[in-house]
Design an enzyme around this catalytic site. Structure first.
Site, PDB file in Angstrom:
ATOM      1  N   GLN A 164     -78.729   4.810  35.604  1.00 22.68           N
ATOM      2  CA  GLN A 164     -79.713   5.945  36.124  1.00 22.68           C
ATOM      3  C   GLN A 164     -80.198   5.177  37.572  1.00 22.68           C
ATOM      4  OE1 GLN A 164     -80.646   8.596  36.319  1.00 22.68           O
ATOM      5  NE2 GLN A 164     -79.113   9.212  34.621  1.00 22.68           N
ATOM      6  N   SER A 165     -80.072   4.223  37.583  1.00 25.79           N
ATOM      7  CA  SER A 165     -80.022   2.928  38.894  1.00 25.79           C
ATOM      8  C   SER A 165     -80.645   3.802  39.988  1.00 25.79           C
ATOM      9  CB  SER A 165     -78.877   2.247  39.396  1.00 25.79           C
ATOM     10  OG  SER A 165     -79.502   0.848  40.189  1.00 25.79           O
TER      11      SER A 165
END
Length: 331
Positions: free
Chosen positions: A82-83
Site C-alpha cells: 500500500q505504498s
C-alpha cells in the site's frame, strides 16, 4: 534557509506537482482540541496534484530529476503493497512517458485495493518478491535492476519512501513555502516515516520548529533523519537535537490504535479533512497528545503538514471497518 543555501549538489528537478500548496485555517478542530481559533493551520501537501497527491511528489521531483539526467528510461522502487511512494513513482513515470517497476514484499495474490488499484491504472509493473525484511527487499530490487539492464533498459532505483538527501530537497522547498505563508510558525507537525520529509523541513525551518511523529516505518528513525540533514547543511544536526514523538506507533506500523481512530474522526467531523491510518492519522494523534501534555500551547501557531495517503485508507481493512461502523444511521 532556501534550496540555494544547502550544500548538496543535485541536477535540476523535474516538475511534477502544483506549487505552492495552500495553507488553510482549522478553527473548529483547534477549538475541539482546546487551542485558540487562529492557532492551528494545515499545509495541504495532500493537494500536490499528481497521481492522487501526497508528500512523495516533492521528493520525486528531485530523485526522478537525477534519474532522468543519468539517462534512465525505467523507474524502480520498493515499498509495502500500500505504498504511497510506489503509487506516485508510477504516476511520475506515466507523466514522463517511461516505465515503472514496483518491487513489493510477500507474494502475488493479495487483494487489489487502495494504492494497488491505482498502481494498476497507472501502468506499473509489480514484482512480488517474497521478501520478508528490508534487506531482502533491497536485494530483490537490485536483482530487478540487473535483469532490466540485461534486457537493454536503463533502470534507476528510486530509494525506499523516496527518502534520501536528494529527495529531502523537496521538503527544503516546502519549508520555504511555510516560512512565507506562516511567518509566525512555531511548530510544524509531520508524520515521520522514511525520514526525508522531516529532514527537509528541519534543514529549512530548524530542528526546534519541526515535530516528527513516528509511524513505525523505521526501527530508529532519528539517526536516519540526522544523516539526511547532515548532507544538506554545513553544520550537522545531531539526532538528539531533533523533536519526535514515539508514542503513536502502538503495536507496530500497521496497527490502528484508539488514538488514531479518534484523530481520524475529529479531523473529519470538525473540518472535513480526511487522514490515513498509518501516517497522517498518527501525526494528528501526536499533535493531539502534544496539546494534551502542553508541548503545543494555545497562543502559538502550529501547522499540521498533511502529507496525503488517502488511497491507503481503502487498503487498510481495520480502518475501512472502523469507518463503516462509524456510520450514523437514521435521524
Amino acid at each position: 534557509m532556501n534550496t540555494t543555501d544547502v550544500t548538496l549538489s543535485s541536477p535540476s528537478p523535474v516538475t511534477l506537482g502544483t506549487w505552492p500548496t495552500p495553507v488553510e485555517p482549522l478553527p473548529r478542530l483547534a477549538a475541539a482540541l482546546g487551542l485558540g481559533q487562529h492557532d492551528l493551520l494545515i499545509k495541504r501537501d495532500d493537494l500536490t496534484g499528481l497521481g492522487g497527491g501526497g508528500n512523495k511528489v516533492r521528493k520525486l521531483e528531485w530523485t526522478v530529476g537525477a534519474a532522468i539526467a543519468d539517462g534512465a528510461d525505467t523507474l524502480v522502487t520498493t515499498g509495502a503493497p500500500q505504498s504511497n511512494h510506489a503509487r506516485l513513482t508510477a504516476a511520475a513515470a506515466a507523466r514522463l512517458g517511461i516505465r515503472s517497476v514496483l518491487v513489493f514484499p510477500a507474494t502475488e495474490g493479495r487483494p487489489g485495493s487502495g494504492n494497488l488499484v491505482l498502481d494498476g491504472l497507472l501502468g506499473a509493473h509489480v514484482v512480488w518478491s517474497g521478501a520478508s525484511d528490508r534487506a531482502a527487499l533491497d536485494a530483490a530490487a537490485a536483482e530487478v535492476c540487473a535483469r532490466l539492464s540485461e534486457q537493454g533498459a536503463r533502470p534507476a532505483l528510486i530509494p525506499f519512501g523516496g527518502s534520501s538527501a536528494v529527495g529531502a530537497l523537496g521538503y527544503v522547498r516546502c519549508g520555504e513555502e511555510l516560512s512565507e505563508q506562516v511567518p509566525d510558525l512555531e511548530t510544524a507537525v509531520v508524520a515521520l516515516g522514511s525520514g526525508g520529509t522531516m529532514a527537509g523541513l528541519v534543514a529549512s525551518l530548524g530542528p526546534d520548529r519541526v515535530l516528527g511523529v513516528d509511524t513505525g516505518a523505521l526501527d530508529d528513525p532519528l539517526p536516519v533523519v540526522a544523516a539526511f540533514v547532515a548532507d544538506l547543511l554545513p553544520e550537522a544536526v545531531r539526532a538528539e537535537h531533533l523533536k519526535m514523538r514515539g508514542d503513536q506507533v502502538g503495536s507496530g506500523y500497521g496497527d490502528l490504535t484508539d488514538a488514531v481512530k479518534s484523530a481520524l474522526t475529529v479531523a473529519a467531523r470538525t473540518e472535513g479533512i480526511i487522514l490515513d491510518p498509518i501516517y497522517t492519522g498518527r501525526a494528528m494523534a501526536g499533535l493531539i497528545a502534544a496539546v494534551e501534555d502542553g508541548s503545543i500551547r494555545p497562543g502559538r501557531t502550529t501547522v499540521f503538514v498533511h502529507t496525503g495517503g488517502l488511497p491507503g485508507l481503502f487498503g487498510h481493512q481495520a480502518a475501512v471497518a472502523y469507518g463503516e461502523n462509524s456510520v450514523i444511521s437514521g435521524l
